[in-house]
Design an enzyme around this catalytic site. Sequence first.
Site, PDB file in Angstrom:
ATOM      1  N   THR A 245      34.156  40.314  35.982  1.00 26.18           N
ATOM      2  CA  THR A 245      33.964  39.769  37.318  1.00 26.18           C
ATOM      3  C   THR A 245      34.661  40.693  38.316  1.00 26.18           C
ATOM      4  OG1 THR A 245      33.898  37.494  36.501  1.00 26.18           O
ATOM      5  CG2 THR A 245      34.320  37.793  38.846  1.00 26.18           C
TER       6      THR A 245
ATOM      7  N   LYS B 228      28.324  36.180  41.018  1.00 23.42           N
ATOM      8  CA  LYS B 228      29.431  35.665  40.194  1.00 23.42           C
ATOM      9  C   LYS B 228      30.612  35.259  41.071  1.00 23.42           C
ATOM     10  CE  LYS B 228      32.005  34.488  36.801  1.00 23.42           C
ATOM     11  NZ  LYS B 228      32.591  35.429  35.843  1.00 23.42           N
TER      12      LYS B 228
ATOM     13  N   LYS C 252      42.069  35.623  41.739  1.00 19.74           N
ATOM     14  CA  LYS C 252      41.507  36.950  42.027  1.00 19.74           C
ATOM     15  C   LYS C 252      40.060  36.851  42.471  1.00 19.74           C
ATOM     16  CE  LYS C 252      39.649  38.970  38.792  1.00 19.74           C
ATOM     17  NZ  LYS C 252      38.286  39.129  38.180  1.00 19.74           N
TER      18      LYS C 252
END
Length: 273
Positions: free
Chosen positions: A81, A148, A216
Amino acid sequence: MAQNLIKSGCDVTVWNRTKSKCDPLINLGANYQSSPKEVAANCDVTFAMVADPESAIDVACGKNGVASGMGPGKGYVDISTVDGATSKLINEHIKATGALFLEAPVSGSKKPAEDAQLIFLKAVAPLLDIMGKSRFYFGEVGNGAAMKLLVNMIRGSMMASFSEGILLSKKVGLDPNGLIEVLSQSAISAPMYSHKGPLMVKSLYPTEAPLKHQQKDIRLALALAESVSQSTPVAAAANELFKVAKSYGLGDADSSAVIEALKAKSFSRLDSA
């Protein structure tokens, strides 16, 4: 994911920055190579799953990185990701070798990965089908990464709101397990609530998707929103809550541990985090 490839009869070669993490796969029959370069040189298709953009770039483009072992007829699939800019940079390095690049970030955590129930956000065909239950194609490199980030931004916001609901139910004298049951039969039912909720009520956070990675991902999603001048106040508030949880030393716990940031935290402290 690698276990499922091995079980399907694929010839699998593995590498990890911590070699001991490869041992269970080696015991199942996987080969081992000492660097990403060597893995790529010995495989037709190389998959990478790492924690963040910096690691993704290092594994792909750094010294002894995947690009050094690529060439015509080979393919590189990044299922990490990351942000779109990172995917595009890696794509340039891989394509310069004559190889093919595909971004295929996955939606799902540890259990879906074990059960081959991951959702791949771009297609590389039969190998992805072994590891997941569905795949989607969104066009040019960078779009898969963006999708994503959107999924994980929404997931993090849901987890923050869910945490508030659990704690508020306790404060007003309601059984939080009753809340979870009601949610499971409501229009906003989500597997995440019924799976993680009972553990959260018991203050248990076995790691499936680490909290530090969830924060994150929200951070990267906020940067994406900023790049197109889109306001995201709900996600921004959730990001601050996850940052507070990280400051408690919960970064390696499951993302559901974000509830701990609400238990004894004043709004003034949260706002200044």
